[in-house]
Design a protein around this motif. Structure first.
Motif, PDB file in Angstrom:
ATOM      1  N   ASN A 133      56.278  70.412   9.599  1.00  0.00           N
ATOM      2  CA  ASN A 133      56.533  71.925   9.477  1.00  0.00           C
ATOM      3  C   ASN A 133      55.493  72.959  10.074  1.00  0.00           C
ATOM      4  O   ASN A 133      55.776  73.853  10.111  1.00  0.00           O
ATOM      5  CB  ASN A 133      56.789  72.189   8.001  1.00  0.00           C
ATOM      6  CG  ASN A 133      58.006  71.625   7.572  1.00  0.00           C
ATOM      7  OD1 ASN A 133      59.062  72.434   7.499  1.00  0.00           O
ATOM      8  ND2 ASN A 133      57.885  70.586   6.774  1.00  0.00           N
ATOM      9  N   TYR A 134      54.682  72.164  10.929  1.00  0.00           N
ATOM     10  CA  TYR A 134      53.641  73.379  11.360  1.00  0.00           C
ATOM     11  C   TYR A 134      54.139  74.024  12.291  1.00  0.00           C
ATOM     12  O   TYR A 134      55.087  73.674  13.130  1.00  0.00           O
ATOM     13  CB  TYR A 134      52.486  72.354  12.139  1.00  0.00           C
ATOM     14  CG  TYR A 134      51.163  73.224  12.855  1.00  0.00           C
ATOM     15  CD1 TYR A 134      50.350  73.774  11.793  1.00  0.00           C
ATOM     16  CD2 TYR A 134      51.172  73.267  14.099  1.00  0.00           C
ATOM     17  CE1 TYR A 134      49.289  74.445  12.574  1.00  0.00           C
ATOM     18  CE2 TYR A 134      50.191  74.200  14.613  1.00  0.00           C
ATOM     19  CZ  TYR A 134      49.197  74.709  13.995  1.00  0.00           C
ATOM     20  OH  TYR A 134      48.357  75.500  14.237  1.00  0.00           O
ATOM     21  N   GLU A 161      55.373  65.961   6.344  1.00  0.00           N
ATOM     22  CA  GLU A 161      55.962  67.096   5.973  1.00  0.00           C
ATOM     23  C   GLU A 161      55.042  68.201   6.615  1.00  0.00           C
ATOM     24  O   GLU A 161      55.186  69.053   7.227  1.00  0.00           O
ATOM     25  CB  GLU A 161      56.303  67.222   4.633  1.00  0.00           C
ATOM     26  CG  GLU A 161      57.536  66.518   4.595  1.00  0.00           C
ATOM     27  CD  GLU A 161      58.156  66.513   2.822  1.00  0.00           C
ATOM     28  OE1 GLU A 161      58.912  65.916   2.676  1.00  0.00           O
ATOM     29  OE2 GLU A 161      57.274  67.220   2.256  1.00  0.00           O
ATOM     30  N   GLU A 170      64.148  73.563  13.215  1.00  0.00           N
ATOM     31  CA  GLU A 170      64.443  74.703  12.249  1.00  0.00           C
ATOM     32  C   GLU A 170      65.514  75.502  12.899  1.00  0.00           C
ATOM     33  O   GLU A 170      66.376  75.944  12.352  1.00  0.00           O
ATOM     34  CB  GLU A 170      63.219  75.430  11.895  1.00  0.00           C
ATOM     35  CG  GLU A 170      63.260  76.547  11.020  1.00  0.00           C
ATOM     36  CD  GLU A 170      61.920  77.321  10.549  1.00  0.00           C
ATOM     37  OE1 GLU A 170      61.470  77.242   9.680  1.00  0.00           O
ATOM     38  OE2 GLU A 170      61.332  77.674  11.811  1.00  0.00           O
ATOM     39  N   TRP A 222      59.112  76.076   6.483  1.00  0.00           N
ATOM     40  CA  TRP A 222      58.498  74.913   5.926  1.00  0.00           C
ATOM     41  C   TRP A 222      59.542  74.224   5.264  1.00  0.00           C
ATOM     42  O   TRP A 222      59.442  73.757   3.876  1.00  0.00           O
ATOM     43  CB  TRP A 222      57.401  75.096   5.139  1.00  0.00           C
ATOM     44  CG  TRP A 222      56.099  75.503   5.928  1.00  0.00           C
ATOM     45  CD1 TRP A 222      55.749  76.693   6.711  1.00  0.00           C
ATOM     46  CD2 TRP A 222      55.130  74.777   6.103  1.00  0.00           C
ATOM     47  NE1 TRP A 222      54.717  76.893   7.214  1.00  0.00           N
ATOM     48  CE2 TRP A 222      54.294  75.392   7.196  1.00  0.00           C
ATOM     49  CE3 TRP A 222      54.529  73.407   5.819  1.00  0.00           C
ATOM     50  CZ2 TRP A 222      52.864  75.222   7.679  1.00  0.00           C
ATOM     51  CZ3 TRP A 222      53.452  73.109   6.267  1.00  0.00           C
ATOM     52  CH2 TRP A 222      52.487  73.957   7.073  1.00  0.00           C
ATOM     53  N   ASN A 223      60.709  74.277   5.726  1.00  0.00           N
ATOM     54  CA  ASN A 223      61.917  73.557   5.071  1.00  0.00           C
ATOM     55  C   ASN A 223      62.307  72.340   5.455  1.00  0.00           C
ATOM     56  O   ASN A 223      63.269  71.650   4.626  1.00  0.00           O
ATOM     57  CB  ASN A 223      63.205  74.613   5.324  1.00  0.00           C
ATOM     58  CG  ASN A 223      64.311  74.338   4.360  1.00  0.00           C
ATOM     59  OD1 ASN A 223      63.934  73.948   3.223  1.00  0.00           O
ATOM     60  ND2 ASN A 223      65.599  74.673   4.597  1.00  0.00           N
ATOM     61  N   LEU A 224      61.627  71.614   6.527  1.00  0.00           N
ATOM     62  CA  LEU A 224      61.963  70.114   6.789  1.00  0.00           C
ATOM     63  C   LEU A 224      61.359  69.185   5.946  1.00  0.00           C
ATOM     64  O   LEU A 224      60.282  69.199   5.388  1.00  0.00           O
ATOM     65  CB  LEU A 224      61.615  70.203   8.356  1.00  0.00           C
ATOM     66  CG  LEU A 224      62.195  70.770   9.232  1.00  0.00           C
ATOM     67  CD1 LEU A 224      61.456  70.604  10.634  1.00  0.00           C
ATOM     68  CD2 LEU A 224      63.576  70.067   9.582  1.00  0.00           C
ATOM     69  N   LYS A 225      62.245  68.338   5.170  1.00  0.00           N
ATOM     70  CA  LYS A 225      61.837  67.241   4.370  1.00  0.00           C
ATOM     71  C   LYS A 225      62.272  65.862   4.919  1.00  0.00           C
ATOM     72  O   LYS A 225      63.193  65.674   5.387  1.00  0.00           O
ATOM     73  CB  LYS A 225      62.795  67.513   3.053  1.00  0.00           C
ATOM     74  CG  LYS A 225      62.882  69.071   2.427  1.00  0.00           C
ATOM     75  CD  LYS A 225      61.639  69.296   1.916  1.00  0.00           C
ATOM     76  CE  LYS A 225      61.694  70.971   1.510  1.00  0.00           C
ATOM     77  NZ  LYS A 225      60.417  71.482   0.851  1.00  0.00           N
ATOM     78  N   TYR A 233      67.059  69.071   6.462  1.00  0.00           N
ATOM     79  CA  TYR A 233      67.089  70.617   6.417  1.00  0.00           C
ATOM     80  C   TYR A 233      67.964  70.992   5.426  1.00  0.00           C
ATOM     81  O   TYR A 233      69.280  71.176   5.716  1.00  0.00           O
ATOM     82  CB  TYR A 233      67.134  71.185   7.922  1.00  0.00           C
ATOM     83  CG  TYR A 233      66.996  72.617   7.698  1.00  0.00           C
ATOM     84  CD1 TYR A 233      65.827  72.851   8.160  1.00  0.00           C
ATOM     85  CD2 TYR A 233      67.936  73.751   7.543  1.00  0.00           C
ATOM     86  CE1 TYR A 233      65.272  74.311   8.299  1.00  0.00           C
ATOM     87  CE2 TYR A 233      67.525  74.906   7.656  1.00  0.00           C
ATOM     88  CZ  TYR A 233      66.082  75.415   8.108  1.00  0.00           C
ATOM     89  OH  TYR A 233      65.747  76.635   8.153  1.00  0.00           O
ATOM     90  N   THR A 283      56.414  76.277  11.862  1.00  0.00           N
ATOM     91  CA  THR A 283      58.029  76.726  11.425  1.00  0.00           C
ATOM     92  C   THR A 283      57.781  77.867  10.394  1.00  0.00           C
ATOM     93  O   THR A 283      56.528  78.156   9.812  1.00  0.00           O
ATOM     94  CB  THR A 283      58.785  75.492  10.481  1.00  0.00           C
ATOM     95  OG1 THR A 283      57.688  75.063   9.411  1.00  0.00           O
ATOM     96  CG2 THR A 283      58.599  74.196  11.256  1.00  0.00           C
ATOM     97  N   TRP A 321      65.115  62.986   8.677  1.00  0.00           N
ATOM     98  CA  TRP A 321      64.594  64.344   8.173  1.00  0.00           C
ATOM     99  C   TRP A 321      65.817  65.242   7.736  1.00  0.00           C
ATOM    100  O   TRP A 321      66.678  65.477   8.416  1.00  0.00           O
ATOM    101  CB  TRP A 321      63.819  65.022   9.229  1.00  0.00           C
ATOM    102  CG  TRP A 321      62.468  64.059   9.336  1.00  0.00           C
ATOM    103  CD1 TRP A 321      62.236  62.954  10.157  1.00  0.00           C
ATOM    104  CD2 TRP A 321      61.293  64.571   8.768  1.00  0.00           C
ATOM    105  NE1 TRP A 321      61.130  62.818   9.775  1.00  0.00           N
ATOM    106  CE2 TRP A 321      60.338  63.462   9.339  1.00  0.00           C
ATOM    107  CE3 TRP A 321      60.827  65.635   8.147  1.00  0.00           C
ATOM    108  CZ2 TRP A 321      58.895  63.712   9.054  1.00  0.00           C
ATOM    109  CZ3 TRP A 321      59.628  65.662   7.612  1.00  0.00           C
ATOM    110  CH2 TRP A 321      58.550  64.722   8.172  1.00  0.00           C
ATOM    111  N   GLY A 379      59.264  70.391  15.116  1.00  0.00           N
ATOM    112  CA  GLY A 379      59.629  71.143  13.638  1.00  0.00           C
ATOM    113  C   GLY A 379      60.289  72.591  13.945  1.00  0.00           C
ATOM    114  O   GLY A 379      61.284  72.713  13.598  1.00  0.00           O
TER     115      GLY A 379
END
Length: 373
Positions: free
Chosen positions: A150-151, A146, A96, A156-159, A351, A153, A349, A92
């Motif tokens: 996103n841990y 998610e 990012e 926390w923007n990864l979907k 961003y 990051t 995924w 993640g």
């Protein structure tokens, strides 16, 4: 994490087994109206891999495909990339930082970066995600995916995208084994059907552009039989004729045709990139199915890929588990009979780069149950 990134020419895209990250695939997509750009990147290995030595760097590249979706906005799509696959806990953070590093090179009105990750799913190596019969139960709910991805990051923007574009589940065949062993590892019925096709006189041959109408007729029958939306014939002409011979990442593409007494039974596109052969598209007739042409076609494709130096064969798409209700269950049964190893990818995924347009785009995408290709 710091990533040193530099734009480069498409013809300089690195040689790779991932077809969708080659200069050849860029040429295919450019003929469909997409624009491509490529980037070298460099990152300290310690940021990606546990136990990596100091002062060592991971150097790789990534192919990004751009499409204008309306008068104002663009989307950026990374098919099966990046190839560099960090340790799970670093993935993640890496995506990012890569996304933020790519942002200045993208159109100012680009609303998202969509990574179609070929990395192994975090949940496919977990014994708790398999049932008592050994079937994978799939990843958890999007929010849980998610949370894990996103841990560590910053944003926390990864979907997790609403749907995957390229197949996220496949079967890989190890072609390093000799042919006798490959046949021996197949299911009895699959091996029998290959032998039956030979006894019935089925022949497999390389076919060229002059056979594109034969291919398309078989393909149209397959689409009607399985409820698949048809591509235009021009798309397959592009697949067969696109070339990137003046690049560092070309691909060897050929159409294979199975027939008996001049009657077409099945056809497929075999693409060789790096050490991998990929079964990209396939089709078969509604009639003469008792000749088992599809089985011999796959076996001959594997043999051809092996002769061309491939060490693995990608069957390119199955259902995630043996669920008879899944639309790809038939492919799971057919391809699984050849004895390869099932592989579950991370899938798509996102961003987001612009929140409001991204929300509108994904809402429309979900409503239409469609996506860009």
């Amino acid at each position: 994490m710091y990533i040193d990134i530099c734009k480069k020419e498409i013809r300089q895209v690195n040689k790779t087994a991932i077809l969708q990250q080659t200069a050849y695939w860029s040429e295919v997509k450019s003929r469909q109206g997409w624009t491509s750009c490529a980037f070298d990147f460099k990152v300290p290995q310690q940021e990606l891999f546990a136990g990596a030595q100091q002062d060592r760097f991971e150097e790789s590249d990534v192919l990004v495909i751009l499409r204008q979706i309306n008068d104002e906005h663009y989307i950026a799509y990374v098919p099966y990339g990046p190839e560099t696959e960090p340790d799970a806990e670093c993935q993640g953070v890496f995506l990012e930082e890569l996304s933020e590093s790519l942002r200045p090179f993208l159109p100012s009105q680009c609303i998202l970066l969509r990574y179609d990750l070929a990395w192994q799913s975090h949940w496919s190596a977990d014994e708790g995600n398999f049932d008592e019969n050994g079937a994978w139960m799939g990843p958890p709910a999007k929010k849980i995916q998610e949370l894990r991805f996103n841990y560590n990051t910053r944003n926390w923007n990864l979907k997790k995208a609403n749907s995957d574009i390229l197949p996220s589940n496949t079967i890989f065949m190890d072609l390093q084994k000799d042919e006798a062993l490959l046949l021996d590892r197949m299911k009895t019925k699959t091996r029998y059907n290959i032998q039956l096709a030979r006894r019935k006189g089925v022949q497999v041959k390389a076919a060229g552009l002059e056979n594109i109408d034969t291919w398309y007729n078989l393909y149209a029958q397959t689409c009607a039989r399985n409820g698949i939306v048809q591509e235009n014939i021009s798309y397959f002409r592009t697949i067969l004729t696109a070339r990137a011979n003046n690049s560092t990442s070309p691909a060897d593409v050929e159409m294979l045709l199975a027939e008996v007494d001049g009657i077409p039974l099945a056809a497929m596109f075999l693409v060789v990139s790096g050490h991998r052969g990929t079964y990209l598209y396939g089709a078969s007739s509604d009639t003469h199915r008792n000749f088992m042409g599809t089985y011999l076609l796959q076996w001959e494709a594997m043999r051809r890929a092996k002769r061309k130096g491939c060490t693995e064969y990608d069957f390119f798409g199955i259902s995630p588990s043996p669920d008879p209700q899944h639309p790809l269950y038939g492919l799971y049964k057919f391809k699984g009979g050849f004895g390869g190893e099932i592989f579950h990818r991370m899938g798509c995924w996102d961003y987001p780069l612009q929140e409001a347009p991204y929300a509108a785009y994904t809402a429309a995408e979900l409503n239409s149950k469609g996506y860009h290709r």
